[in-house]
Design an enzyme around this catalytic site. Structure first.
Site, short mmCIF file in Angstrom:
data_model
loop_
_atom_site.label_atom_id
_atom_site.label_comp_id
_atom_site.label_asym_id
_atom_site.label_seq_id
_atom_site.Cartn_x
_atom_site.Cartn_y
_atom_site.Cartn_z
N HIS A 163 1.11 -1.08 0.03
CA HIS A 163 -0.06 -0.04 -0.07
C HIS A 163 0.80 1.40 -0.08
O HIS A 163 0.66 2.25 -0.52
CB HIS A 163 -0.70 0.13 1.23
CG HIS A 163 -2.16 -1.01 1.06
ND1 HIS A 163 -1.96 -2.38 1.02
CD2 HIS A 163 -3.34 -0.60 1.08
CE1 HIS A 163 -3.16 -2.75 1.06
NE2 HIS A 163 -4.10 -1.70 1.09
N HIS A 207 1.61 -3.28 9.40
CA HIS A 207 2.75 -3.12 9.05
C HIS A 207 3.70 -2.49 10.30
O HIS A 207 3.02 -1.75 11.01
CB HIS A 207 3.08 -2.08 7.72
CG HIS A 207 2.75 -2.80 6.66
ND1 HIS A 207 3.65 -3.75 5.89
CD2 HIS A 207 1.50 -2.63 5.75
CE1 HIS A 207 2.95 -3.92 4.65
NE2 HIS A 207 1.62 -3.42 4.75
#
Length: 243
Positions: A163, A207
């Protein structure tokens, strides 16, 4: 090339500030209670998640064409370069993920709270991982439904952040191609969007800060090369003379 590299380097440094600061603090992710803030972060991350990411890509391509107004040949070349850059970044990200095999933060949290061994989790096929996450979180009312659904879809590895690569690559492409005082507001919005995507990946448990930093550096390399190729082969002027 030097001017383009200077623009993208400055923009990449700005993008790196947030994850670097988080990394320095030693911040550790934990699930947050549902609220408008978490909903907003999820909405931001969805602008990159498929299929919405395709729409975002097309909209940003249209913005570049609208601002640069290349001829037909230049349009074809420019769209090819932009699309190839994004696809190459996603391909590189996938290759690195499979080699590094770093667990996501929410997967480690599941190991601690639901007794799901990480090593066992990643031996399962993706559909089996998704089903296991759904099963284990069925009674976890403190985790909002939209986040549970997102975790069920995103059961791959963490490093680096795909992303972030998408958002950072596009932000750097826009800076490299549209740098001008007349475009200052639009570029500021693009940078803020990219930082928002990066922050959402941290706060949604997807993340670690290093995932974001490495993805940003990879995006910088790709975007800088892409901007140079666009200027060289799409017939774009070296100086900013756009209306």
């Amino acid at each position: 090339m030097r001017a383009i590299a200077g623009r993208t380097t400055l923009a990449a440094a700005i993008l790196l500030l947030m994850p670097f600061a988080v990394w320095l603090t030693g911040w550790q992710w934990l699930p947050a209670p549902s609220g408008w803030g978490l909903h907003t972060l999820y909405a931001i991350t969805e602008t990159v998640t498929q299929p919405w990411g395709i729409i975002t890509h097309l909209v940003l391509c249209a913005v570049v064409l609208w601002r640069l107004k290349p001829n037909i040949r230049g349009t074809v070349i420019l769209i090819t370069i932009l699309s190839a850059t994004v696809l190459l970044g996603q391909g590189a990200k996938s290759l690195v993920k499979e080699r590094v095999q770093e667990p996501r933060p929410f997967v480690l949290w599941l190991e601690k709270t639901q007794q799901i061994p990480v090593a066992q989790f990643y031996t399962l096929k993706r559909k089996e991982r998704s089903a296991l996450v759904k099963e284990q979180l069925a009674q976890q009312n403190e985790i909002p439904g939209f986040l549970r659904h997102h975790w069920q879809k995103e059961t791959g590895y963490a490093f680096p952040s795909g992303h972030t690569m998408f958002a950072a690559t596009w932000a750097l492409l826009l800076v490299g191609l549209l740098w001008s005082r007349r475009h200052a507001l639009g570029l500021a919005l693009a940078m803020a969007w990219a930082i928002g995507v990066m922050a959402s990946r941290l706060l949604l448990g997807m993340h670690w800060p290093l995932d974001l930093m490495v993805a940003t550096v990879m995006s910088w390399l790709l975007a800088t090369l892409a901007c140079w190729l666009a200027q060289r082969f799409a017939g774009l002027p070296e100086k900013e003379t756009y209306n």
